[in-house]
Scaffold this motif. Structure first.
Motif, PDB file in Angstrom:
ATOM      1  N   ASN A 142       4.616   2.670  -2.597  1.00 23.73           N
ATOM      2  CA  ASN A 142       4.478   1.260  -2.189  1.00 23.73           C
ATOM      3  C   ASN A 142       5.445   0.903  -1.070  1.00 23.73           C
ATOM      4  O   ASN A 142       5.173   0.008  -0.264  1.00 23.73           O
ATOM      5  N   GLU A 148       5.391   5.973  -7.746  1.00 23.51           N
ATOM      6  CA  GLU A 148       4.542   4.822  -7.421  1.00 23.51           C
ATOM      7  C   GLU A 148       5.322   3.795  -6.589  1.00 23.51           C
ATOM      8  O   GLU A 148       4.805   3.249  -5.607  1.00 23.51           O
ATOM      9  N   LYS A 163       6.635   6.050 -12.417  1.00 22.94           N
ATOM     10  CA  LYS A 163       6.845   4.774 -11.732  1.00 22.94           C
ATOM     11  C   LYS A 163       7.747   4.929 -10.510  1.00 22.94           C
ATOM     12  O   LYS A 163       7.647   4.165  -9.554  1.00 22.94           O
TER      13      LYS A 163
END
Length: 205
Positions: A96, A92, A89
């Motif tokens: 983003n 990720e 995460k």
């Protein structure tokens, strides 16, 4: 900088840093400035228990902000009291927010190349102990990003200075509806504080 990352940094620039956090960050600012003044290399090792979340976010944002503010000879590392893996995460969340990340290995403890600019050397990220061979052995500042690492490492061998700059663990929200929001929030908090640190550095001509 990549376009999305540049926009993220613009939004970070207006995030207020509370006064109590500024006081906590000042010794790190002084350390970096002293290195700049003496024209020495600046090595920063961000340490957290598992080297899986906060220490990686801090390493990546510190290296990025040093580049953004044109503070040269900055080399950022991360480590833990034990090695696990960089939590997916984290990558990720950073993608983003505008980074480009390449996964270099498919092991349990994968190696990632994190880029903030197409022409700059990527930041190499994987979970490791703070005293791993990959990390500096002396002449570095140790930034303790969590309570457990700060309390569990009364001494960080080779460190010139030690800075307790602690962040709440987004792991608390793993598997919840707030997970994405809280990882983004923690990343931006760390980014805003690293922005503040390097914005205060006066380069020597």
């Amino acid at each position: 900088m990549f376009d999305i990352l540049s926009k993220t940094i613009q939004s970070i620039s207006v995030i207020p840093v509370p006064n109590e956090r500024k006081e906590m960050l000042q010794p790190l600012i002084d350390y970096v400035q002293s290195k700049v003044n003496s024209k020495e290399e600046i090595r920063l090792n961000f340490i957290c228990t598992h080297n899986s979340r906060r220490s990686h976010l801090s390493q990546i944002w510190a290296q990025t902000m040093a580049f953004h503010f044109k503070v040269k000879n900055v080399f950022c590392y991360s480590g833990g009291t034990e090695a696990t893996a960089m939590f997916p995460k984290v990558g990720e969340t950073l993608v983003n927010q505008g980074f480009e990340i390449q996964k270099l290995s498919e092991e349990q403890n994968s190696v990632y190349a994190v880029k903030f600019n197409e022409n700059q050397h990527p930041i190499i990220c994987f979970s490791k102990t703070y005293f791993d061979e990959f990390n500096p052995k002396k002449h570095f500042g140790a930034i303790m990003t969590c309570n457990n690492a700060d309390e569990g490492c009364p001494m960080v061998f080779g460190a010139e200075a030690r800075f307790p700059i602690k962040y709440d663990d987004p792991k608390a929200f793993d598997g919840t509806e707030l997970m994405n929001e809280k990882y983004a929030e923690r990343s931006l908090q760390i980014a805003s504080e690293m922005y503040y640190v390097f914005s205060k550095i006066k380069n020597i001509v």
